[in-house]
Design a protein around this motif. Structure first.
Motif, PDB file in Angstrom:
ATOM      1  N   SER A 185       0.857  -1.181   0.000  1.00  0.00           N
ATOM      2  CA  SER A 185       0.000   0.000   0.000  1.00  0.00           C
ATOM      3  C   SER A 185       0.893   1.230   0.000  1.00  0.00           C
ATOM      4  O   SER A 185       1.771   1.366   0.859  1.00  0.00           O
ATOM      5  CB  SER A 185      -0.909   0.013   1.232  1.00  0.00           C
ATOM      6  N   ILE A 186       0.673   2.130  -0.965  1.00  0.00           N
ATOM      7  CA  ILE A 186       1.523   3.311  -1.075  1.00  0.00           C
ATOM      8  C   ILE A 186       0.688   4.521  -1.467  1.00  0.00           C
ATOM      9  O   ILE A 186      -0.126   4.461  -2.390  1.00  0.00           O
ATOM     10  CB  ILE A 186       2.666   3.078  -2.095  1.00  0.00           C
ATOM     11  N   ASP A 187       0.883   5.611  -0.744  1.00  0.00           N
ATOM     12  CA  ASP A 187       0.291   6.906  -1.069  1.00  0.00           C
ATOM     13  C   ASP A 187       1.415   7.768  -1.627  1.00  0.00           C
ATOM     14  O   ASP A 187       2.368   8.084  -0.908  1.00  0.00           O
ATOM     15  CB  ASP A 187      -0.295   7.548   0.184  1.00  0.00           C
ATOM     16  N   PRO A 188       1.366   8.139  -2.907  1.00  0.00           N
ATOM     17  CA  PRO A 188       2.491   8.881  -3.490  1.00  0.00           C
ATOM     18  C   PRO A 188       2.784  10.200  -2.786  1.00  0.00           C
ATOM     19  O   PRO A 188       3.920  10.675  -2.818  1.00  0.00           O
ATOM     20  CB  PRO A 188       2.059   9.101  -4.944  1.00  0.00           C
ATOM     21  N   GLU A 189       1.778  10.780  -2.134  1.00  0.00           N
ATOM     22  CA  GLU A 189       2.018  12.032  -1.417  1.00  0.00           C
ATOM     23  C   GLU A 189       2.822  11.814  -0.142  1.00  0.00           C
ATOM     24  O   GLU A 189       3.363  12.766   0.424  1.00  0.00           O
ATOM     25  CB  GLU A 189       0.685  12.711  -1.086  1.00  0.00           C
ATOM     26  N   GLN A 190       2.896  10.564   0.304  1.00  0.00           N
ATOM     27  CA  GLN A 190       3.653  10.241   1.511  1.00  0.00           C
ATOM     28  C   GLN A 190       4.930   9.468   1.183  1.00  0.00           C
ATOM     29  O   GLN A 190       5.490   8.792   2.038  1.00  0.00           O
ATOM     30  CB  GLN A 190       2.777   9.423   2.469  1.00  0.00           C
ATOM     31  N   ALA A 191       5.371   9.583  -0.073  1.00  0.00           N
ATOM     32  CA  ALA A 191       6.573   8.868  -0.516  1.00  0.00           C
ATOM     33  C   ALA A 191       7.373   9.770  -1.435  1.00  0.00           C
ATOM     34  O   ALA A 191       6.865  10.768  -1.963  1.00  0.00           O
ATOM     35  CB  ALA A 191       6.187   7.577  -1.236  1.00  0.00           C
ATOM     36  N   THR A 193      10.800   9.520  -4.468  1.00  0.00           N
ATOM     37  CA  THR A 193      11.825   8.789  -5.191  1.00  0.00           C
ATOM     38  C   THR A 193      13.195   9.370  -4.839  1.00  0.00           C
ATOM     39  O   THR A 193      13.287  10.409  -4.179  1.00  0.00           O
ATOM     40  CB  THR A 193      11.599   8.905  -6.702  1.00  0.00           C
ATOM     41  N   PRO A 194      14.295   8.735  -5.286  1.00  0.00           N
ATOM     42  CA  PRO A 194      15.624   9.324  -5.049  1.00  0.00           C
ATOM     43  C   PRO A 194      15.801  10.709  -5.662  1.00  0.00           C
ATOM     44  O   PRO A 194      16.719  11.437  -5.283  1.00  0.00           O
ATOM     45  CB  PRO A 194      16.569   8.306  -5.697  1.00  0.00           C
ATOM     46  N   ASP A 195      14.924  11.086  -6.610  1.00  0.00           N
ATOM     47  CA  ASP A 195      14.959  12.432  -7.189  1.00  0.00           C
ATOM     48  C   ASP A 195      14.161  13.432  -6.357  1.00  0.00           C
ATOM     49  O   ASP A 195      13.954  14.564  -6.787  1.00  0.00           O
ATOM     50  CB  ASP A 195      14.393  12.413  -8.613  1.00  0.00           C
ATOM     51  N   PHE A 196      13.673  12.993  -5.172  1.00  0.00           N
ATOM     52  CA  PHE A 196      12.896  13.841  -4.263  1.00  0.00           C
ATOM     53  C   PHE A 196      11.555  14.254  -4.864  1.00  0.00           C
ATOM     54  O   PHE A 196      11.032  15.331  -4.585  1.00  0.00           O
ATOM     55  CB  PHE A 196      13.702  15.079  -3.836  1.00  0.00           C
ATOM     56  N   LEU A 197      10.994  13.378  -5.695  1.00  0.00           N
ATOM     57  CA  LEU A 197       9.694  13.603  -6.303  1.00  0.00           C
ATOM     58  C   LEU A 197       8.715  12.545  -5.814  1.00  0.00           C
ATOM     59  O   LEU A 197       9.109  11.450  -5.408  1.00  0.00           O
ATOM     60  CB  LEU A 197       9.796  13.534  -7.830  1.00  0.00           C
ATOM     61  N   ALA A 198       7.423  12.871  -5.866  1.00  0.00           N
ATOM     62  CA  ALA A 198       6.411  11.871  -5.550  1.00  0.00           C
ATOM     63  C   ALA A 198       6.381  10.831  -6.668  1.00  0.00           C
ATOM     64  O   ALA A 198       6.350  11.187  -7.853  1.00  0.00           O
ATOM     65  CB  ALA A 198       5.047  12.527  -5.412  1.00  0.00           C
ATOM     66  N   PRO A 199       6.410   9.545  -6.346  1.00  0.00           N
ATOM     67  CA  PRO A 199       6.367   8.526  -7.405  1.00  0.00           C
ATOM     68  C   PRO A 199       5.024   8.549  -8.119  1.00  0.00           C
ATOM     69  O   PRO A 199       3.986   8.783  -7.499  1.00  0.00           O
ATOM     70  CB  PRO A 199       6.575   7.215  -6.639  1.00  0.00           C
ATOM     71  N   THR A 233      12.669   4.180  -3.609  1.00  0.00           N
ATOM     72  CA  THR A 233      11.528   4.987  -3.179  1.00  0.00           C
ATOM     73  C   THR A 233      11.351   4.841  -1.669  1.00  0.00           C
ATOM     74  O   THR A 233      11.341   3.726  -1.144  1.00  0.00           O
ATOM     75  CB  THR A 233      10.250   4.539  -3.903  1.00  0.00           C
ATOM     76  N   LYS A 234      11.220   5.976  -0.968  1.00  0.00           N
ATOM     77  CA  LYS A 234      11.145   5.964   0.494  1.00  0.00           C
ATOM     78  C   LYS A 234       9.813   6.511   0.984  1.00  0.00           C
ATOM     79  O   LYS A 234       9.192   7.354   0.333  1.00  0.00           O
ATOM     80  CB  LYS A 234      12.262   6.822   1.097  1.00  0.00           C
ATOM     81  N   ALA A 235       9.405   6.032   2.164  1.00  0.00           N
ATOM     82  CA  ALA A 235       8.290   6.641   2.876  1.00  0.00           C
ATOM     83  C   ALA A 235       8.792   7.917   3.546  1.00  0.00           C
ATOM     84  O   ALA A 235       9.880   7.941   4.121  1.00  0.00           O
ATOM     85  CB  ALA A 235       7.728   5.680   3.916  1.00  0.00           C
ATOM     86  N   LYS A 236       8.023   8.982   3.461  1.00  0.00           N
ATOM     87  CA  LYS A 236       8.424  10.257   4.050  1.00  0.00           C
ATOM     88  C   LYS A 236       8.353  10.206   5.573  1.00  0.00           C
ATOM     89  O   LYS A 236       7.624   9.402   6.157  1.00  0.00           O
ATOM     90  CB  LYS A 236       7.515  11.380   3.545  1.00  0.00           C
TER      91      LYS A 236
END
Length: 304
Positions: A185-191, A193-199, A233-236
């Motif tokens: 389960s992933i919310d892109p607003e809470q994650a 990428t290594p480019d510091f963007l939402a996936p 990709t990281k969780a914020k």
């Protein structure tokens, strides 16, 4: 659990690998394959040279390599990758801190690389790759220990970067279902990428054991491994991703398991969950451990 932290300065890469008198370029971690910076002189033949350092009196000294690493980086079909981004990160201290990440040049046609290291100790070799021509790649990150006189060779077998066949578009909280019974389960607003963007999309695959670079954890053999794209990709905010495994992984009911993630920058392994194959051997009952699944690189499974 302490996470990776940089303690580098602008001059550290020169001390670690050596650098030319007039270094240039930029360190990137976006998978574009740009690998020229102050870390060392890169060539189009896949060699990161020790280089020369300039003394105050204008004379130059060539530092001696204490150890070398050579190898080849390929895709799962055995071909050179379009634009791999390779870095050697270290030395790594006892708390997991990395002095510097040094970009490494890769030969375009063969995927070969060569590194001359000026410091010994624990390092991490990291390979990332962005999406290119509708191809979505995962990555590799694993630790190596360098002692004086070492000549490590990762040519046979080559370092292989897994490729994801399909991704799921992320729109709000999204469940991503992958092979091997894994669901995330992933919310892109809470994650990010290594480019510091939402996936915007996420994919993954069960990786064939022939492509693993980590095959045991704390003496226990790895029995299953997934890799993800975008890799890292990281969780914020030190958050975590919920996941489930609706498969027994071929194991008997009651088998106890451990799940580990690989930290991309220092190659360290973190326990993210424990589990037990349920009574009818149809799934794994999971319990979060540590900080949970925080970074989507590789997810490794061992028996407890």
């Amino acid at each position: 659990m302490k996470r990776f932290a940089f303690v580098s300065s602008l001059v550290l890469p020169c001390l670690l690998l050596g650098c030319p008198a007039d270094p240039g370029g930029e360190d990137t971690d976006d998978g574009t394959g740009s690998t020229d910076d102050e870390a060392g002189e890169s060539t189009d033949e896949g060699t990161t040279e020790a280089g020369e350092t300039t003394d105050d009196d204008g004379s130059t000294d060539t530092a001696e390599d204490l150890a070398t690493i050579t190898g080849v980086i390929l895709d799962m079909q055995g071909a050179a990758l379009p634009t791999p981004g390779v870095q050697l990160c270290g030395p790594i201290d006892d708390e997991g801190n990395v002095e510097a990440c040094i970009p490494v040049s890769v030969d375009d046609s063969s995927g070969a690389f060569s590194i001359g290291a000026k410091k010994t100790g624990l390092w991490s070799l990291k390979v990332v790759h962005g999406s290119v021509d509708d191809r979505n790649f995962a990555g590799q990150a694993f630790q190596v220990t360098l002692s004086e006189g070492d000549a490590l060779d990762f040519s046979d077998p080559a370092i292989v970067i897994p490729e994801v066949s399909a991704t799921t578009v992320l729109d709000g909280l999204t469940q991503v279902n992958l092979d091997g019974g894994l669901s995330l389960s992933i919310d892109p607003e809470q994650a990010q990428t290594p480019d510091f963007l939402a996936p915007t999309a996420l994919g993954g695959l069960v990786v064939d054991p022939q492509f693993w670079r980590v095959d045991e954890v704390e003496g226990a053999a790895v029995i299953q491994a997934w890799a993800f794209s975008p890799f890292g990709t990281k969780a914020k905010d030190e958050g975590s991703f919920d996941f489930s495994v609706d498969d027994s992984l071929g194991l008997d009911a009651g088998t106890a398991l451990n799940f580990y993630e690989i930290e991309k920058d220092n190659g360290s392994l973190h326990l993210v969950a424990t589990g037990v194959v349920n009574a009818d051997a149809s799934a794994v009952d999971l319990s979060a451990a540590g900080e949970g699944l925080h970074e989507l690189t590789w997810l490794l499974v061992t028996e407890d």
